[in-house]
Scaffold this motif. Structure first.
Motif, PDB file in Angstrom:
ATOM      1  N   ASN A   1     -66.590  29.977  21.810  1.00 11.23           N
ATOM      2  CA  ASN A   1     -65.362  29.195  21.950  1.00 11.23           C
ATOM      3  C   ASN A   1     -64.259  30.113  22.465  1.00 11.23           C
ATOM      4  N   ASP A   2     -63.594  29.704  23.539  1.00 14.20           N
ATOM      5  CA  ASP A   2     -62.450  30.477  24.057  1.00 14.20           C
ATOM      6  C   ASP A   2     -61.256  29.562  24.326  1.00 14.20           C
ATOM      7  N   LYS A   3     -61.145  28.477  23.566  1.00 10.45           N
ATOM      8  CA  LYS A   3     -60.125  27.466  23.831  1.00 10.45           C
ATOM      9  C   LYS A   3     -58.728  27.864  23.378  1.00 10.45           C
ATOM     10  N   HIS A   4     -58.623  28.892  22.552  1.00  7.62           N
ATOM     11  CA  HIS A   4     -57.332  29.291  22.023  1.00  7.62           C
ATOM     12  C   HIS A   4     -56.865  30.570  22.706  1.00  7.62           C
ATOM     13  N   PRO A   5     -55.568  30.683  22.991  1.00  4.16           N
ATOM     14  CA  PRO A   5     -55.082  31.917  23.623  1.00  4.16           C
ATOM     15  C   PRO A   5     -55.196  33.105  22.677  1.00  4.16           C
ATOM     16  N   LYS A   6     -55.697  34.216  23.208  1.00  2.00           N
ATOM     17  CA  LYS A   6     -55.868  35.472  22.467  1.00  2.00           C
ATOM     18  C   LYS A   6     -56.826  35.359  21.292  1.00  2.00           C
ATOM     19  N   SER A   7     -57.682  34.341  21.286  1.00  2.00           N
ATOM     20  CA  SER A   7     -58.652  34.171  20.207  1.00  2.00           C
ATOM     21  C   SER A   7     -59.993  33.770  20.782  1.00  2.00           C
ATOM     22  N   ILE A   8     -61.053  34.266  20.156  1.00  2.00           N
ATOM     23  CA  ILE A   8     -62.400  33.853  20.538  1.00  2.00           C
ATOM     24  C   ILE A   8     -63.202  33.587  19.270  1.00  2.00           C
ATOM     25  N   ARG A   9     -64.181  32.714  19.394  1.00  2.00           N
ATOM     26  CA  ARG A   9     -65.121  32.440  18.302  1.00  2.00           C
ATOM     27  C   ARG A   9     -66.429  33.099  18.698  1.00  2.00           C
ATOM     28  N   VAL A  10     -66.955  33.955  17.843  1.00  2.00           N
ATOM     29  CA  VAL A  10     -68.145  34.743  18.150  1.00  2.00           C
ATOM     30  C   VAL A  10     -69.241  34.397  17.161  1.00  2.00           C
TER      31      VAL A  10
ATOM     32  N   VAL B   1     -67.535  43.346  18.168  1.00  2.00           N
ATOM     33  CA  VAL B   1     -66.326  43.144  17.370  1.00  2.00           C
ATOM     34  C   VAL B   1     -66.361  44.024  16.128  1.00  2.00           C
ATOM     35  N   GLN B   2     -65.170  44.335  15.629  1.00  2.00           N
ATOM     36  CA  GLN B   2     -65.086  45.122  14.396  1.00  2.00           C
ATOM     37  C   GLN B   2     -64.014  44.509  13.504  1.00  2.00           C
ATOM     38  N   PRO B   3     -64.136  44.672  12.188  1.00  2.00           N
ATOM     39  CA  PRO B   3     -63.128  44.087  11.296  1.00  2.00           C
ATOM     40  C   PRO B   3     -61.786  44.793  11.420  1.00  2.00           C
ATOM     41  N   LEU B   4     -60.729  44.001  11.276  1.00  2.00           N
ATOM     42  CA  LEU B   4     -59.370  44.547  11.376  1.00  2.00           C
ATOM     43  C   LEU B   4     -58.958  45.274  10.102  1.00  2.00           C
ATOM     44  N   GLY B   5     -59.436  44.822   8.961  1.00  2.00           N
ATOM     45  CA  GLY B   5     -58.963  45.352   7.688  1.00  2.00           C
ATOM     46  C   GLY B   5     -57.863  44.483   7.113  1.00  2.00           C
ATOM     47  N   TYR B   6     -57.335  43.570   7.939  1.00  2.00           N
ATOM     48  CA  TYR B   6     -56.351  42.589   7.478  1.00  2.00           C
ATOM     49  C   TYR B   6     -56.534  41.352   8.345  1.00  2.00           C
ATOM     50  N   ARG B   7     -55.814  40.285   8.017  1.00  2.00           N
ATOM     51  CA  ARG B   7     -55.982  39.050   8.758  1.00  2.00           C
ATOM     52  C   ARG B   7     -54.850  38.820   9.747  1.00  2.00           C
ATOM     53  N   VAL B   8     -55.192  38.229  10.881  1.00  2.00           N
ATOM     54  CA  VAL B   8     -54.183  37.749  11.827  1.00  2.00           C
ATOM     55  C   VAL B   8     -54.238  36.230  11.715  1.00  2.00           C
ATOM     56  N   GLY B   9     -53.276  35.646  11.029  1.00  2.00           N
ATOM     57  CA  GLY B   9     -53.335  34.208  10.770  1.00  2.00           C
ATOM     58  C   GLY B   9     -54.316  33.921   9.644  1.00  2.00           C
TER      59      GLY B   9
ATOM     60  N   TRP C   1     -57.435  32.778   9.735  1.00  2.00           N
ATOM     61  CA  TRP C   1     -58.872  32.931   9.947  1.00  2.00           C
ATOM     62  C   TRP C   1     -59.287  34.210  10.651  1.00  2.00           C
ATOM     63  N   LYS C   2     -58.460  34.724  11.538  1.00  2.00           N
ATOM     64  CA  LYS C   2     -58.888  35.866  12.356  1.00  2.00           C
ATOM     65  C   LYS C   2     -58.910  37.148  11.547  1.00  2.00           C
ATOM     66  N   THR C   3     -60.110  37.702  11.366  1.00  2.00           N
ATOM     67  CA  THR C   3     -60.243  38.950  10.612  1.00  2.00           C
ATOM     68  C   THR C   3     -60.928  40.035  11.435  1.00  2.00           C
ATOM     69  N   TYR C   4     -61.320  39.723  12.661  1.00  2.00           N
ATOM     70  CA  TYR C   4     -62.017  40.687  13.516  1.00  2.00           C
ATOM     71  C   TYR C   4     -61.225  40.898  14.797  1.00  2.00           C
ATOM     72  N   VAL C   5     -61.518  42.005  15.478  1.00  2.00           N
ATOM     73  CA  VAL C   5     -60.868  42.302  16.750  1.00  2.00           C
ATOM     74  C   VAL C   5     -61.950  42.678  17.765  1.00  2.00           C
ATOM     75  N   LEU C   6     -61.732  42.296  19.013  1.00  2.00           N
ATOM     76  CA  LEU C   6     -62.686  42.603  20.085  1.00  2.00           C
ATOM     77  C   LEU C   6     -62.635  44.092  20.411  1.00  2.00           C
ATOM     78  N   VAL C   7     -63.799  44.747  20.414  1.00  2.00           N
ATOM     79  CA  VAL C   7     -63.867  46.157  20.794  1.00  2.00           C
ATOM     80  C   VAL C   7     -64.087  46.258  22.293  1.00  2.00           C
ATOM     81  N   ARG C   8     -65.167  45.614  22.783  1.00  2.00           N
ATOM     82  CA  ARG C   8     -65.390  45.596  24.232  1.00  2.00           C
ATOM     83  C   ARG C   8     -66.400  44.521  24.591  1.00  2.00           C
TER      84      ARG C   8
END
Length: 128
Positions: free
Chosen positions: A32-41, A79-87, A89-96
């Motif tokens: 899913n890439d329907k949201h800006p700056k967010s992806i579902r993996v 992806v790797q965990p952020l260690g905190y949440r962005v919003g 639901w988002k708890t991971y960040v894209l590495v590459r």
């Protein structure tokens, strides 16, 4: 999801594991890439269940932060965990991005396409 996406993700996961992928990082494919700056993996894990003497696939679907909105549906990412949440639901960040989904022409992200569709309506509202 396409069979080859799952296979590519599995191959890249084993390749990266042999090159010492950290335990907390995961490899999956964008669903899913329907949201800006967010992806579902979707990240697959294969576990051997002793009771049935079989390996079962467990799929974990996570939200990840994609700062530059560079991923599209079907891309294999790390992806790797952020260690905190962005919003909430988002708890991971894209590495590459490990593998890009091949497309004939440049297809905009779903969030970008939606914004392009909504642009004339928003201009009309602003003029009104």
């Amino acid at each position: 999801y396409k069979y080859w996406q799952r296979q590519t993700a599995g191959y890249l996961r084993t390749y990266e594991k042999n090159n010492k992928l950290p335990n907390n990082e995961m490899i999956g494919y964008v669903i899913n890439d329907k949201h800006p700056k967010s992806i579902r993996v979707a990240c697959d894990r294969y576990m051997w269940v002793m009771r049935y003497k079989k390996a079962f696939r467990y799929t974990k679907k996570i939200w990840a932060h994609d700062e530059n909105s560079e991923c599209h549906i079907g891309d294999v990412v790390r992806v790797q965990p952020l260690g905190y949440r962005v919003g909430p639901w988002k708890t991971y960040v894209l590495v590459r991005v490990l593998h890009r989904e091949p497309t004939e022409e440049e297809v905009p992200r779903a969030s970008t396409a939606r914004n392009l569709l909504l642009a004339p309506a928003m201009e009309a509202l602003a003029a009104y």
